[in-house]
Each structure stands twice: as structure tokens, then as C-alpha cells.
Write an enzyme that holds these catalytic residues in place. Structure first.
Site, mmCIF file in Angstrom:
data_model
loop_
_atom_site.group_PDB
_atom_site.id
_atom_site.type_symbol
_atom_site.label_atom_id
_atom_site.label_comp_id
_atom_site.label_asym_id
_atom_site.label_seq_id
_atom_site.Cartn_x
_atom_site.Cartn_y
_atom_site.Cartn_z
ATOM 1 N N ASN A 152 0.824 -1.072 -0.080
ATOM 2 C CA ASN A 152 -0.142 -0.079 0.109
ATOM 3 C C ASN A 152 0.818 1.287 0.045
ATOM 4 O O ASN A 152 0.637 2.250 -0.477
ATOM 5 C CB ASN A 152 -0.894 -0.054 1.044
ATOM 6 C CG ASN A 152 -0.222 -0.142 2.475
ATOM 7 O OD1 ASN A 152 0.955 -0.607 2.474
ATOM 8 N ND2 ASN A 152 -1.161 0.150 3.586
ATOM 9 N N GLU A 249 4.731 -4.331 11.825
ATOM 10 C CA GLU A 249 3.912 -3.415 11.828
ATOM 11 C C GLU A 249 2.858 -4.180 10.838
ATOM 12 O O GLU A 249 2.799 -4.459 9.755
ATOM 13 C CB GLU A 249 4.353 -2.357 10.702
ATOM 14 C CG GLU A 249 5.597 -1.657 11.476
ATOM 15 C CD GLU A 249 4.868 -0.645 12.664
ATOM 16 O OE1 GLU A 249 3.710 -0.530 12.827
ATOM 17 O OE2 GLU A 249 5.693 0.023 13.254
ATOM 18 N N CYS A 283 -3.353 0.869 6.807
ATOM 19 C CA CYS A 283 -3.243 -0.020 7.868
ATOM 20 C C CYS A 283 -4.001 0.643 9.181
ATOM 21 O O CYS A 283 -4.519 -0.004 9.929
ATOM 22 C CB CYS A 283 -1.778 -0.391 8.196
ATOM 23 S SG CYS A 283 -0.868 0.923 8.494
HETATM 24 P P1 NAD Z 1 0.773 -9.823 3.605
HETATM 25 O O1 NAD Z 1 1.022 -10.053 4.735
HETATM 26 O O2 NAD Z 1 0.082 -10.383 2.573
HETATM 27 O O3 NAD Z 1 2.525 -9.345 2.792
HETATM 28 C C1 NAD Z 1 3.340 -8.528 3.617
HETATM 29 C C2 NAD Z 1 4.669 -9.044 2.997
HETATM 30 O O4 NAD Z 1 5.276 -10.048 3.511
HETATM 31 C C3 NAD Z 1 4.830 -9.130 1.233
HETATM 32 O O5 NAD Z 1 5.960 -8.663 1.079
HETATM 33 C C4 NAD Z 1 4.873 -10.781 1.325
HETATM 34 O O6 NAD Z 1 5.488 -11.212 0.175
HETATM 35 C C5 NAD Z 1 5.589 -11.117 2.413
HETATM 36 N N1 NAD Z 1 5.186 -12.592 3.180
HETATM 37 C C6 NAD Z 1 4.139 -13.102 3.102
HETATM 38 N N2 NAD Z 1 4.314 -14.479 3.607
HETATM 39 C C7 NAD Z 1 5.490 -14.382 4.127
HETATM 40 C C8 NAD Z 1 6.072 -15.478 4.906
HETATM 41 N N3 NAD Z 1 5.566 -16.508 5.184
HETATM 42 N N4 NAD Z 1 7.422 -15.070 5.106
HETATM 43 C C9 NAD Z 1 8.021 -13.981 4.766
HETATM 44 N N5 NAD Z 1 7.291 -12.911 4.134
HETATM 45 C C10 NAD Z 1 6.052 -13.173 3.661
HETATM 46 O O7 NAD Z 1 0.224 -8.171 3.560
HETATM 47 P P2 NAD Z 1 -0.253 -7.112 2.361
HETATM 48 O O8 NAD Z 1 -1.513 -7.759 1.732
HETATM 49 O O9 NAD Z 1 1.035 -6.961 1.267
HETATM 50 O O10 NAD Z 1 -0.390 -5.838 2.924
HETATM 51 C C11 NAD Z 1 -1.793 -5.359 3.597
HETATM 52 C C12 NAD Z 1 -1.483 -5.751 5.133
HETATM 53 O O11 NAD Z 1 -0.311 -5.009 5.553
HETATM 54 C C13 NAD Z 1 -2.670 -5.136 5.764
HETATM 55 O O12 NAD Z 1 -2.933 -6.248 6.965
HETATM 56 C C14 NAD Z 1 -2.270 -4.017 6.382
HETATM 57 O O13 NAD Z 1 -2.858 -3.630 7.627
HETATM 58 C C15 NAD Z 1 -0.822 -4.231 6.812
HETATM 59 N N6 NAD Z 1 -0.182 -3.003 6.742
HETATM 60 C C16 NAD Z 1 0.428 -2.624 7.968
HETATM 61 C C17 NAD Z 1 0.937 -1.350 8.266
HETATM 62 C C18 NAD Z 1 1.699 -0.988 9.356
HETATM 63 O O14 NAD Z 1 2.620 -0.091 9.630
HETATM 64 N N7 NAD Z 1 1.162 -1.282 10.577
HETATM 65 C C19 NAD Z 1 1.202 -0.465 6.952
HETATM 66 C C20 NAD Z 1 0.882 -1.087 5.734
HETATM 67 C C21 NAD Z 1 0.313 -2.236 5.722
#
Ligand code: NAD
Length: 483
Positions: A152, A249, A283
Site C-alpha cells: 500500500n 507493523e 493499515c
Molecule cells: P501480506 O501479509 O500479505 O504481505 C506482506 C509482505 O510479507 C509481502 O511482501 C509478502 O510477500 C510477505 N510475506 C508473506 N508471507 C510471508 C512469509 N511466510 N514469510 C516472509 N514473508 C512473507 O500483507 P499485504 O497484503 O502486502 O499488505 C496488507 C497488510 O499490511 C494489511 O493487513 C495492512 O494492515 C498491513 N499494513 C500494516 C502497516 C503498518 O505499518 N502497521 C502498514 C501497511 C500495511
């Protein structure tokens, strides 16, 4: 606009390609058009990135904080000079409107590099008087950090992780989300242009397997993830197995509480920003909007009237407020939640439909009469879907706001200062706003409690998260021994 990068990865100071890795398409969310592709990192690329980070880290840490800070500050300047091009790239990659990316993405990344550039030279230990003897501490970097981003805010996330890590003298291997691989590559190029030694900041592409390969490697001392709660649980467990430092995060379902004495225009503005900015893909969004029953009708009228004016469409047009969802998959997830809201009895007051293609557009959607047990009030949707819930008393709304596994953010609108601070203290959330919502200046720590995360990004807290104290006892008096 040609978005195809020179190569998929950036390793040891230069672009790197290995076409044997699985192809990841670059798709423009506004049209569904395929603009190019990158390749996921193969084992050889992962190895090259970790080896180059490991080799570069000691020399980088040996430089003074002032020298490291100068590199980060220069990178911030370059980003600002190229803000237009970087913002266009971010819009092509994410679909977010250019009116946002011009001010909130590369620009926030530049703020972050500048802030930690200034702070790099302030990383110091302390001395402790021990009555004759004394001790001192040295604040040391952790080593090689692996960082994994969400889709995002790709540039902002890369900068929020790279800047404090590099300021402290760490090296980093960054894996962007497979949905948005482009801007982190630009950051890597810019850091080298600004004087970062080769290997200090590397970018490799790929999905979960590549992320997992990074965090389980023995050379990695710290893992920083921005992502969903389910991914956070896996990544945190893997980090714990290797006894690595971790910053998580994660997602949220944050409450925005509007009391009966709130300024209604400000409260409506905040609810709009807290749900529809970046097409709801934020998020910290305040997706549970609790409105005091005395204000409910007036609030909903004004909210629907103003939201109905939102301009949805071409994200490259500066007049557009709402662009497409970042991916077709995310659009179908959001439509599924809208259907659940309807079938569980929430009252749809605005929006609710996808727009005809091409592109993955959806109307900003408002549900009223939402109750706590409805799915749309419990689960993170990550799209432009606002749930408005009624409440009668302060005590009641605090209990309901806290009745969730999440704890990323919270907001309170009231003119009563004592109530504002009292309620904020009672809310279980890491990042809070009073009479404002979703502003995340770099000077303020950002992060969640409960399932929303571990640790904080930004502010001095991030310097602490990317360094550790070495304690040194200095004996100045005779050594006593029992025999
Ligand atoms: P996601 O959890 O699907 O993926 C996040 C990242 O993790 C990606 O780069 C993905 O390739 C990687 N990943 C997935 N499985 C993994 C594993 N088993 N081991 C290592 N890496 C792995 O999230 P998304 O769909 O990309 O993003 C949306 C989510 O992120 C929402 O839940 C949102 O709230 C959260 N988010 C949080 C913040 C914050 O700062 N708190 C900011 C932005 C987004």
C-alpha cells in the site's frame, strides 16, 4: 510511461538480473494492463544479496554517524528533486491517485531520510558512575537486517525501514511486496548515487518464499515486516526461532470515536481521511466510526453528502480523489465484505458497487447501523468501506473500541480536553489522535499493540529498534577476590 526496471533486483550497488526466477507481472491497476515484469529472486540472488550486505556492514558501521547521515540527507534531496517521476511510478505500481502520491509517498520517504540523516550523529551511549569504578555503553548496530514490505505504501515503507537501519550502521536486504516491486529499486539507486557504499541497501523481489529465505538466514540479525496479522505471526515465529530482533507493523480495525460535542465538519473530514484515503488501503484506518447517538443523524447526512462528491477515476489526473484498488484480488475481497455487511443487516447508505472496468475501481462505501458482532466491524477489510456504529456513553464506547484483537490506532473527537485525554489513555492502541486522524509525521513513533504489532517505527524509537547497547564496566579500583 515506461515502468520496466533495468533489472529485477539491486544487489551490491548495481542492478542484478536472474531470469530463472519466476516472472512477476507489473500490472497497472487503473487499466489492468500488463506493463512489464520482474523475476522473483532465485537462491543465487538471495545469497548474493545477503553476502553483499554482510560484507558492506562493518565498513558502513565504522563510518561516523555524521558521514552516514550525510548520505541519507543527500538521498532525501534527490528524492525531492525527482518527486514527480517517483510519484508517477508509485501511481502506476499501486493505482493510488497522483494527488496523493505527490505528497504522501516519496515525500514522506524524503522526510524520513532527512530526519534519520540528522539523527545518525546523535547515536551515543551513556556513562554510569559506580562510585570509583564506572561503566559506559556503546550503541551498536545489529548487523544485517531483513525487511519485508506491504503493497500500500511501497516507497514510504522502504524508507521507514532503510533510513533508521542505515543511520545506525546496519546493512539491509529489502523485499518489497510482489504486488509493488518498483519504487524500492529506485530508492536503492538513489542511495548509491547519494554515496552509500555498495551492499549497504539491497533490494530483491519475490513473494513469501523469498521473504522466508531471508528471515531464516543465520546472517540476519533483525527482521522488520509490514504486512497482515497472519503473515506477522509466521514471520515473528521464524524470527523467534533464530532469536532475532523483530519489528512487526501489522493490520488493524481501529476505532474513531466521535462525541456529541465534536466539531462535526472536522469529524466528517477525519472519517473521510480515515477510510477513503488510498482507496481505504491504509493499515491505521479508523474503520469503526463510533458516533454518539445524539450526533448520528447529522453526522451521516453530512458524511454522505461530502463523500458523494468524491471524484473516482484516472489516478494520473490530479483532480481524482479515489483511484482503483491495488489488485483484482483486493477488489474481490472488498466486494465480499460489502456483501457480508448487507447480508448481516448493516444499512448501506452510500456506494457498495464496483465500477465497470477496465481497472479495479470501487465506490466509497458507507454502512450505518453496524453492530459489534458483524463481520465488517470485526475484520480488517483494507478497502474503502466505513462502518458507522452508534454509542451512548464514554464507558460503553471505550469497552467496545477495545473489544478487538487489534490495537494499531485510535482517534477521539471532542471539544472536552479532559475527556479526550482520559479516553485516549483507556484505549488499547499504539498510535492515537485527538481531533485529527491518520497523520503520521516522522517525528512521532508509529506502531501497534496486541495483534497489530511489536515495536515502533519512526522517531527516536526506531533508532533504538535498530541498535543495541554494549555495556562496558571499567575497573579503576583494586580487584577484590575471596582467596
Ligand atoms: P501480506 O501479509 O500479505 O504481505 C506482506 C509482505 O510479507 C509481502 O511482501 C509478502 O510477500 C510477505 N510475506 C508473506 N508471507 C510471508 C512469509 N511466510 N514469510 C516472509 N514473508 C512473507 O500483507 P499485504 O497484503 O502486502 O499488505 C496488507 C497488510 O499490511 C494489511 O493487513 C495492512 O494492515 C498491513 N499494513 C500494516 C502497516 C503498518 O505499518 N502497521 C502498514 C501497511 C500495511
Amino acid at each position: 510511461m515506461d515502468v520496466q526496471p533495468k533489472a529485477s533486483h539491486f544487489v551490491n550497488g548495481a542492478p542484478m538480473e536472474d531470469a530463472a526466477g519466476e516472472a512477476i507481472p507489473l500490472i497497472y491497476p487503473a487499466t489492468g494492463e500488463r506493463l512489464g515484469q520482474v523475476h522473483a529472486a532465485t537462491e543465487a540472488v538471495v545469497e548474493a544479496a545477503l553476502a553483499s550486505a554482510k560484507a558492506a556492514q562493518t565498513g558502513w558501521a565504522a563510518m561516523t554517524g555524521t558521514e552516514r547521515g550525510r548520505v541519507l540527507t543527500r538521498a532525501a534531496q534527490i528524492i525531492r528533486e525527482r518527486n514527480r517521476a517517483l510519484s508517477e511510478l508509485e501511481t502506476m505500481d499501486t493505482g493510488k491517485p497522483i494527488s496523493e502520491t505527490l505528497v504522501a509517498d516519496a515525500a514522506s520517504g524524503a522526510d524520513c531520510l532527512e530526519y534519520f540523516g540528522g539523527m545518525a550523529a546523535t547515536l551515543t551511549g551513556e556513562t554510569v558512575e559506580l562510585g570509583g569504578d564506572f561503566a559506559y555503553t556503546i550503541r551498536e548496530p545489529l548487523g544485517v537486517c531483513a525487511a519485508i514490505g506491504a503493497w500500500n505504501y511501497p516507497m514510504q515503507i522502504a524508507c521507514w525501514k532503510a533510513a533508521p537501519a542505515l543511520a545506525c550502521g546496519n546493512a539491509m536486504v529489502f523485499k518489497p511486496s510482489e504486488e509493488t516491486p518498483l519504487s524500492a529499486l529506485k530508492l536503492a539507486e538513489i542511495l548509491v548515487e547519494a554515496g552509500a557504499p555498495a551492499g549497504v541497501f539491497n533490494v530483491i523481489q519475490g513473494a513469501a518464499e523469498v521473504g522466508a529465505a531471508l528471515i531464516t538466514d543465520a546472517r540476519v540479525a533483525k527482521v522488520s515486516l509490514t504486512g497482515s496479522v497472519p503473515t506477522g505471526r509466521k514471520v515473528y515465529a521464524a524470527a523467534a526461532e533464530g532469536l532475532k530482533h523483530a519489528t512487526m507493523e501489522l493490520g488493524g480495525k481501529s476505532p474513531l470515536i466521535i462525541f456529541e460535542d465534536a466539531d462535526i465538519e472536522d469529524a466528517v473530514s477525519a472519517a473521510i481521511n480515515a477510510n477513503f484515503y488510498s482507496t481505504g488501503q491504509v493499515c491505521s484506518n479508523g474503520t469503526r466510526v463510533f458516533v454518539h447517538r445524539d450526533l448520528s443523524a447529522a453526522f451521516l447526512d453530512r458524511l454522505t453528502e461530502r463523500t458523494a462528491r468524491a471524484v473516482i477515476g484516472d489516478p494520473m489526473d490530479e483532480a481524482t480523489h479515489i483511484g482503483p484498488m491495488a489488485s483484482e484480488r483486493q477488489l474481490s475481497i472488498v466486494l465480499g465484505y460489502i456483501e457480508k455487511g448487507r447480508s448481516e443487516g448493516a444499512r448501506l447508505v452510500l456506494g457498495g458497487k464496483a465500477l465497470p472496468g477496465p481497472g479495479w475501481f470501487i465506490e466509497p462505501t458507507i454502512f450505518a447501523d453496524v453492530t459489534d458482532e458483524m463481520t465488517i466491524a470485526r475484520e480488517e477489510i483494507f478497502g474503502p468501506v466505513m462502518s458507522v456504529l452508534g454509542f451512548d456513553s464514554e464507558e460503553e464506547v471505550i469497552a467496545r473500541a477495545n473489544a478487538t484483537e487489534f490495537g494499531l490506532a485510535a482517534g477521539v473527537f471532542t471539544r472536552d480536553l479532559a475527556r479526550a485525554h482520559r479516553v485516549i489513555r483507556a484505549l488499547e492502541a499504539g498510535t492515537c489522535w485527538i481531533n485529527q486522524y491518520n497523520l503520521t509525521p516522522i517525528e512521532m513513533p508509529f506502531g501497534g499493540v496486541k495483534a497489530s504489532g511489536i515495536g515502533r517505527e519512526n522517531a527516536r524509537a526506531a533508532m533504538e529498534a535498530y541498535s543495541q547497547p554494549k555495556a562496558v564496566y571499567v575497573g579503576l579500583t583494586p580487584v577484590e577476590a575471596p582467596f
